[in-house]
Design an enzyme around this catalytic site. Structure first.
Site, PDB file in Angstrom:
ATOM      1  N   ASP A  67     -31.453 -46.417 -21.360  1.00 53.87           N
ATOM      2  CA  ASP A  67     -30.130 -47.040 -21.304  1.00 53.87           C
ATOM      3  C   ASP A  67     -29.489 -46.886 -19.931  1.00 53.87           C
ATOM      4  OD1 ASP A  67     -29.792 -44.293 -21.499  1.00 53.87           O
ATOM      5  OD2 ASP A  67     -28.722 -44.338 -23.393  1.00 53.87           O
ATOM      6  N   ASN A 136     -23.115 -37.563 -32.808  1.00 53.84           N
ATOM      7  CA  ASN A 136     -22.970 -38.402 -34.009  1.00 53.84           C
ATOM      8  C   ASN A 136     -24.312 -38.996 -34.438  1.00 53.84           C
ATOM      9  OD1 ASN A 136     -23.421 -40.265 -32.010  1.00 53.84           O
ATOM     10  ND2 ASN A 136     -21.435 -41.278 -32.163  1.00 53.84           N
ATOM     11  N   HIS A 138     -26.500 -40.507 -32.353  1.00 47.99           N
ATOM     12  CA  HIS A 138     -26.957 -41.694 -31.620  1.00 47.99           C
ATOM     13  C   HIS A 138     -28.197 -41.387 -30.787  1.00 47.99           C
ATOM     14  CE1 HIS A 138     -24.148 -40.503 -28.137  1.00 47.99           C
ATOM     15  NE2 HIS A 138     -25.275 -40.736 -27.519  1.00 47.99           N
ATOM     16  N   GLU A 143     -25.164 -46.517 -31.194  1.00 47.23           N
ATOM     17  CA  GLU A 143     -24.089 -45.795 -31.865  1.00 47.23           C
ATOM     18  C   GLU A 143     -24.106 -46.081 -33.371  1.00 47.23           C
ATOM     19  OE1 GLU A 143     -22.423 -43.584 -30.438  1.00 47.23           O
ATOM     20  OE2 GLU A 143     -21.317 -44.225 -28.668  1.00 47.23           O
TER      21      GLU A 143
HETATM   22  C1  GLP Z   1     -25.913 -40.001 -23.883  1.00 51.73           C
HETATM   23  C2  GLP Z   1     -27.282 -40.662 -23.718  1.00 51.73           C
HETATM   24  C3  GLP Z   1     -28.255 -40.219 -24.786  1.00 51.73           C
HETATM   25  C4  GLP Z   1     -28.237 -38.710 -24.925  1.00 51.73           C
HETATM   26  C5  GLP Z   1     -26.857 -38.263 -25.327  1.00 51.73           C
HETATM   27  C6  GLP Z   1     -26.742 -36.762 -25.512  1.00 51.73           C
HETATM   28  O1  GLP Z   1     -25.078 -40.676 -24.738  1.00 51.73           O
HETATM   29  N1  GLP Z   1     -27.169 -42.083 -23.734  1.00 51.73           N
HETATM   30  O2  GLP Z   1     -29.555 -40.700 -24.461  1.00 51.73           O
HETATM   31  O3  GLP Z   1     -29.188 -38.286 -25.854  1.00 51.73           O
HETATM   32  O4  GLP Z   1     -25.952 -38.657 -24.307  1.00 51.73           O
HETATM   33  O5  GLP Z   1     -26.470 -36.167 -24.308  1.00 51.73           O
HETATM   34  P1  GLP Z   1     -26.573 -34.617 -23.989  1.00 51.73           P
HETATM   35  O6  GLP Z   1     -28.017 -34.337 -23.852  1.00 51.73           O
HETATM   36  O7  GLP Z   1     -25.832 -34.448 -22.687  1.00 51.73           O
HETATM   37  O8  GLP Z   1     -25.952 -33.910 -25.122  1.00 51.73           O
END
Ligand code: GLP
Length: 241
Positions: A67, A136, A138, A143
């Site tokens: 993404d 959540n 995702h 989402e």
């Molecule tokens: C973002 C990314 C996800 C990732 C998530 C969790 O939203 N798009 O790919 O898994 O954050 O992030 P973190 O690893 O900082 O908790």
């Protein structure tokens, strides 16, 4: 589904890097699906160490990221392009033209999503897709929603994700409200999936994704239907299991 409980973030990172390096050794021209966020930072660090020690060769690898924020230029230190350069790409011998992310600067969302979906499809999808998980549930930026979206699409970020990600920005107002993300169908077409989670704030997501009903309200729950998933979660992330 193979669930591996580890002690902490360090152990999670070591195990994940071992699995990724094993994939590259087994198939040097692997397509790696990569993720951003704070969770994979330690994994990338370990991969860089393996490369620097002469134990890993990225020269035939190609990568596709999940993404990118819509509207952020590549040079922005909050773009996922920049994140990948800083945390992995510039430290290893991955050829410059071998890494791909959605282009956040393309204002035409429909065109960009179509382009990226075709690009990943033409490559044959990921051999191994690394995933973090949002609080959540995702994955990528898929989402919680009423339906699973199969292909790369433009998404409006939820307040929970904006809250979680604002720590990386100067203020909440600077967090982009939209992103381009692979769909759950794009992710599910990966041959293998490796999902990593660390910390108590992921406990709800881990429990509901892997030990609950499959629902687009918890996007990662779709992974229960994938034939080759490994979850590496630390004690805190497993605390609601
Ligand atoms: C973002 C990314 C996800 C990732 C998530 C969790 O939203 N798009 O790919 O898994 O954050 O992030 P973190 O690893 O900082 O908790």
């Amino acid at each position: 589904m193979n669930i591996i409980e580890v002690k902490n973030y360090e152990e999670m990172s070591v195990k994940a890097a071992e699995i990724i390096s094993g994939q590259i050794k087994e198939k040097p021209d692997s397509i790696l699906g990569l993720a951003t966020g704070s969770t994979p930072v330690g994994t990338y660090k370990k991969l860089v160490e393996m490369y620097q020690a002469g134990n890993l060769d990225f020269s035939k690898v190609r990568t596709v990221n999940l993404d990118e924020y819509r509207g952020l230029p590549k040079e922005s230190d909050q773009s996922y392009y920049y994140f990948m350069q800083e945390n992995l790409f510039k430290h290893v011998n991955l050829p410059k033209d071998a890494s791909f992310l959605p282009d956040g600067t393309n204002p035409d969302a429909a065109e960009e999503c179509k382009r990226y979906e075709h690009l990943v499809a033409d490559m044959g999808y990921a051999d191994l897709q690394l995933l973090g998980i949002g609080r959540n549930g995702h994955i990528g930026f898929n989402e919680p929603a009423d339906v699973f979206k199969a292909e790369t699409h433009c998404v409006r970020l939820t307040q929970s994700t904006i809250d979680a990600n604002k720590r990386f920005f100067a203020s909440e107002d600077d967090v982009p409200r939209e992103a381009y993300t692979m769909g759950v169908g794009t992710i599910m077409k990966a041959k293998k999936i490796l999902i990593i989670a660390s910390g108590g704030d992921k406990a709800w997501a881990v429990k509901n994704s892997f030990y609950g009903p499959i629902t687009p309200r918890v996007p990662a729950s779709i992974l229960q239907l994938h034939p080759n998933v490994t979850v590496i979660a630390d004690k805190d992330a497993m605390s609601e299991w």
